[in-house]
Each structure stands twice: as structure tokens, then as C-alpha cells.
Design a protein around this motif. Structure first.
Motif, PDB file in Angstrom:
ATOM      1  N   GLU A  61     -21.397  -6.051  27.589  1.00 26.47           N
ATOM      2  CA  GLU A  61     -20.454  -5.830  26.196  1.00 26.47           C
ATOM      3  C   GLU A  61     -21.109  -6.173  25.030  1.00 26.47           C
ATOM      4  N   VAL A  62     -21.648  -7.383  24.958  1.00 26.83           N
ATOM      5  CA  VAL A  62     -22.200  -7.739  23.766  1.00 26.83           C
ATOM      6  C   VAL A  62     -23.196  -7.177  23.347  1.00 26.83           C
ATOM      7  N   PHE A  63     -24.066  -6.570  24.179  1.00 32.08           N
ATOM      8  CA  PHE A  63     -25.195  -5.627  23.697  1.00 32.08           C
ATOM      9  C   PHE A  63     -24.604  -4.041  23.331  1.00 32.08           C
ATOM     10  N   PHE A  64     -23.481  -3.791  23.858  1.00 32.51           N
ATOM     11  CA  PHE A  64     -22.851  -2.546  23.437  1.00 32.51           C
ATOM     12  C   PHE A  64     -22.313  -2.683  21.794  1.00 32.51           C
ATOM     13  N   TYR A  65     -21.651  -4.056  21.669  1.00 29.37           N
ATOM     14  CA  TYR A  65     -21.242  -4.358  20.350  1.00 29.37           C
ATOM     15  C   TYR A  65     -22.526  -4.144  19.392  1.00 29.37           C
ATOM     16  N   LEU A  66     -23.451  -4.957  19.648  1.00 29.11           N
ATOM     17  CA  LEU A  66     -24.524  -4.655  18.680  1.00 29.11           C
ATOM     18  C   LEU A  66     -25.198  -3.354  18.500  1.00 29.11           C
ATOM     19  N   LEU A  67     -25.172  -2.716  19.480  1.00 28.45           N
ATOM     20  CA  LEU A  67     -25.533  -1.325  19.313  1.00 28.45           C
ATOM     21  C   LEU A  67     -24.554  -0.334  18.659  1.00 28.45           C
ATOM     22  N   PHE A  68     -23.148  -0.488  18.616  1.00 26.80           N
ATOM     23  CA  PHE A  68     -22.118   0.091  18.073  1.00 26.80           C
ATOM     24  C   PHE A  68     -22.146  -0.395  16.531  1.00 26.80           C
ATOM     25  N   ALA A  69     -22.239  -1.519  16.093  1.00 25.60           N
ATOM     26  CA  ALA A  69     -22.546  -1.978  15.004  1.00 25.60           C
ATOM     27  C   ALA A  69     -23.649  -1.396  14.385  1.00 25.60           C
ATOM     28  N   LEU A  70     -24.680  -1.260  14.948  1.00 26.89           N
ATOM     29  CA  LEU A  70     -25.856  -0.595  14.162  1.00 26.89           C
ATOM     30  C   LEU A  70     -25.611   0.981  13.830  1.00 26.89           C
ATOM     31  N   MET A  71     -24.852   1.554  14.777  1.00 25.54           N
ATOM     32  CA  MET A  71     -24.423   2.996  14.621  1.00 25.54           C
ATOM     33  C   MET A  71     -23.541   3.162  13.504  1.00 25.54           C
ATOM     34  N   LEU A  72     -22.712   1.948  13.175  1.00 25.69           N
ATOM     35  CA  LEU A  72     -21.931   2.116  12.015  1.00 25.69           C
ATOM     36  C   LEU A  72     -22.619   2.578  10.599  1.00 25.69           C
ATOM     37  N   LEU A  73     -23.820   2.239  10.721  1.00 24.41           N
ATOM     38  CA  LEU A  73     -24.770   2.603   9.407  1.00 24.41           C
ATOM     39  C   LEU A  73     -24.708   4.123   9.186  1.00 24.41           C
ATOM     40  N   LEU A  74     -24.312   4.742  10.206  1.00 24.34           N
ATOM     41  CA  LEU A  74     -24.654   6.241  10.128  1.00 24.34           C
ATOM     42  C   LEU A  74     -23.299   6.754   9.560  1.00 24.34           C
ATOM     43  N   PRO A  75     -23.374   8.076   8.964  1.00 24.66           N
ATOM     44  CA  PRO A  75     -22.051   8.696   8.504  1.00 24.66           C
ATOM     45  C   PRO A  75     -21.132   8.800   9.557  1.00 24.66           C
ATOM     46  N   PRO A  76     -19.916   8.631   9.273  1.00 25.12           N
ATOM     47  CA  PRO A  76     -19.052   8.828  10.331  1.00 25.12           C
ATOM     48  C   PRO A  76     -18.896  10.008  11.086  1.00 25.12           C
TER      49      PRO A  76
END
Length: 403
Positions: free
Chosen positions: A185-200
Motif C-alpha cells: 500500500e505505502v509503495f503504491f501511495y508513493l507511486l500515485f503521489a509521483l503521478m499526480l505531477l502529470l496532467p489529470p
């Protein structure tokens, strides 16, 4: 959180964000009681997604049943696939996590740092409590947990949810064994947070591409390092399936309610023969599709018959599912010790034991949720909000001085 419409009534920072926007992520909770369906018309009010709450409780209860059955003599359970089928709850959890994160992010447009702070305050405090309880118990009563391993460095890694090899269990587990799922879960959160830098418009594709590439890398190299093994393991694809379901739900690409119920029932039937693969590397491929089908089917069924899903008890149990998951090993341990004076397990005793285990774990989970999880999460979020306000205020002050 309401959005202000009058520009003059909103405090804005130099980057154009409002105070409300800077703290928006911290109002979102992993409790899906707070997930609401967006309005599809100007007159439609937002409504809660109750079915996800019900599934969270169902998934946690499956895990409780699995570990309760693990207390029986081998000859009673070794030939019964039902013994391992309770582990299907973990795969449901992973799909639900992907759905929740995608759906909340689509509604609130979070930024990486506030998003991660929200996840940390949601996941870590209750987990820290039960990890430290296990450490203390293992030190004071070494025979209480036969799987306990509390060397200082290992405990630190466990508290951080950093994957490490457990020399007693001979697997990648933290001090609190069920915490292995939280490492994913925590790794997925980190990856997801990184992808928030992309356009929606590119976030879904970016997340899916990253997950597929990581898993493909893991299949090619077969990492022996615990962190690299976890961060490239097949269960990551189940988070991706949840995000796809979230995107479909957001656009209301659902099936009719009756078909949704049929799909959910088919998923449970499909899950059962897949139990044969639970101990193999193909577990996520065997149980991931039925878990995704179950979540999608239940969401479709609720969307067409919403009134029937507003069940307060199941909503409360869904809220408490994380606490139930964390504390149930302690509940089962207490029950096991209390059961020792009774005769050996027979069929009737097995049924009574499972019922008692489920009720005790559920009661302990509810109490933990009300008196530990909610207060600690709320307190940590107040601290984080205060720190974010101070940071923003300092930034505004420094800009004003320079101007």
C-alpha cells in the motif's frame, strides 16, 4: 469542502492557491463513508458509495476467518480450500485501494505532498500502536507469539513499513505479520503521489504504465532484495485494476444492477477454484480478476439500487475494517488461550470457535476504531494542517517583505 465563489472572500497565496486548496487532501479519508458520487446534473445531490464500505468489512472478515481456521489441527483444514480462500480478502483490499485513491483524486485534485501526508496520517498511527504492542508483548512474554522477532533494526524497518526479511516466518513480513499488505500500500501511495505531477488526463495511463513496467521488470529479474521484490511484485496490478474501475465509475460506465449482482456472485464462485494458486507466484493473476469483477459488480449494483445499500451497521463496520484488520491477531490470540481448557476441536467446536473469533475480533475492531484509530488520526491531521498553515504563512510573509 465547499469551494468559494467570491474571489474577494478567499485568502490566496502567491501561487494562486487558497488556504482551503492547500489543505484539501487532509480532509479526504480512506474511510469510504466519505467518498461521494459526483453530481451528474445541477439538481442532483452528492451521495455516499455504501457498497465499498460493505466490501471493506467483507474483506477484513475474510482475513479474520482465514486466521481463525489456521488455529485448527491440520487434518481438519489441510484438505479444505476454504482454509486459504479467506486470503482473497487481501486482493479485494488492494482493488478497493486503487479505486479509492483514483476516485478521491478525481474529485479533489490533490497535490503530491498533501496527498502523502494524508495517507501517512491515515495508515501509520494505528499500525504503529499494534506493532509496538506486539514488540512489548514479545519482550515481556516471549512465548506469547511464536513468530515474534524484535531485533531493534528490524523493528525500525517494520515501523517504517520498509520491506525486510523475517527470519522466523521466512518471508518478507514486518513485526506485525499482517503488515505485509501495508508495505504494498505505502509503495503504491508513493507511486500515485509521483503521478499526480502529470496532467489529470494522463494520470491513469501513467499509473498503469508504471505498474506494468515495474511488474514486468520483477518477472524478468526476480529480485532477491526484499524492497525490490515487493516494489515489482504482481499484486501491484490489483491497484491498477482498482484505478480502472474508479475511472469507469467516474464516467458511469456501469452495467445494470441485476447484471452487477450476477457478476459479483460469479466472482465469488470464480475465486474458489483459484485457491489452488494462492501459494504460487501467480496469486495476483488468479485472484486479481475475480476481486476486480466483484468490486465492479457491487458498484454497478449499488448505483442502480442505491436506497437498499444505506445500512448503518455495515457502514460502521466498513469504517472499522482497518482497525479490525490490525487487531484481529490479538483477538484470536486471546480466544486461543481461553479455549485451551476445552476439549479438542470437533465439527461443532470448530463452528463455535469461528463464530466466537469473528465476534470477538469485530468487537475489538469497533472499539479500536472508535477509541484509538479515529482520535489518533484526527490528532495527527490537526498537527499536519497546523504545520502546513505555518509553512504557507511564512511563505506569504517572506514574499510580502521582498515586495
Amino acid at each position: 469542502m465547499e469551494e468559494h465563489t467570491q474571489r474577494g472572500s478567499v485568502d490566496r497565496f502567491p501561487n494562486g492557491d487558497t488556504k482551503e486548496q492547500s489543505l484539501l487532501d487532509l480532509s479526504a479519508s480512506n474511510s469510504t463513508a466519505e467518498i461521494v458520487a459526483p453530481s451528474v446534473g445541477p439538481q442532483e445531490t452528492k451521495q455516499k458509495i455504501y457498497s465499498i464500505q460493505h466490501l471493506r468489512w467483507f474483506a477484513a472478515t475474510l482475513v479474520v476467518l482465514r486466521h481463525a481456521l489456521g488455529h485448527f489441527p491440520d487434518e481438519l483444514t489441510s484438505r479444505n480450500p476454504l482454509t486459504r480462500s479467506g486470503e482473497f480478502g487481501v486482493d479485494i483490499f488492494f482493488v478497493i485501494s486503487g479505486f479509492i485513491l483514483w476516485y478521491i483524486s478525481a474529485q479533489s485534485r490533490p497535490r503530491p505532498v498533501p496527498f502523502l501526508l494524508n495517507r501517512i496520517t491515515r495508515v501509520y498511527p494505528p499500525y504503529w500502536f499494534f506493532t509496538l504492542v506486539m514488540v512489548a508483548t514479545a519482550i515481556v512474554l516471549p512465548k506469547a507469539f511464536r513468530f515474534a522477532y524484535v531485533k531493534p533494526l528490524f523493528v525500525v524497518k517494520s515501523l517504517l513499513l520498509f520491506p525486510a526479511w523475517h527470519p522466523v516466518l521466512h518471508a518478507i513480513n514486518p513485526v506485525l505479520p499482517i503488515g505485509w499488505t501495508l508495505q504494498y500500500e505505502v509503495f503504491f501511495y508513493l507511486l500515485f503521489a509521483l503521478m499526480l505531477l502529470l496532467p489529470p488526463s494522463r494520470r491513469l495511463l501513467g499509473n498503469l504504465a508504471a505498474l506494468v513496467l515495474l511488474v514486468a521488470l520483477g518477472r524478468l529479474i526476480h529480485f532477491s532484495s526484499p524492497p525490490l521484490h515487493v516494489y515489482t511484485d504482481l499484486p501491484l496490478l490489483e491497484f491498477g485494476a482498482g484505478m480502472v474501475i474508479g475511472a469507469l465509475y467516474e464516467k458511469r460506465r456501469l452495467v445494470p444492477p441485476v447484471l452487477g449482482i450476477v457478476m459479483a456472485m460469479a466472482a465469488l464462485v470464480w475465486m474458489y477454484p483459484m485457491t489452488a494458486f494462492v501459494a504460487s507466484d501467480c496469486r495476483a493473476l488468479a485472484w486479481g480478476p475475480p476481486a476486480a469483477l466483484l468490486v465492479y459488480g457491487i458498484l454497478s449494483a449499488e448505483h442502480g439500487t442505491r436506497a437498499a445499500w444505506n445500512l448503518r451497521l455495515l457502514e460502521l463496520l466498513g469504517d472499522a475494517s482497518y482497525s479490525l484488520y490490525l487487531c484481529h491477531l490479538f483477538a484470536l490470540g486471546i480466544l486461543r488461550m481461553a479455549w485451551k481448557p476445552f476439549p479438542q476441536f470437533g465439527t461443532t467446536a470448530c463452528v463455535l470457535y469461528v463464530l466466537a473469533a469473528t465476534l470477538l475480533a469485530t468487537a475489538m475492531g469497533l472499539l479500536t476504531h472508535v477509541y484509538l484509530e479515529k482520535p489518533t488520526v484526527k490528532a495527527m491531521r490537526r498537527v499536519v494542517k497546523h504545520l502546513l498553515r505555518e509553512k504557507k504563512s511564512t511563505k506569504v510573509f517572506s514574499v510580502a517583505i521582498r515586495s
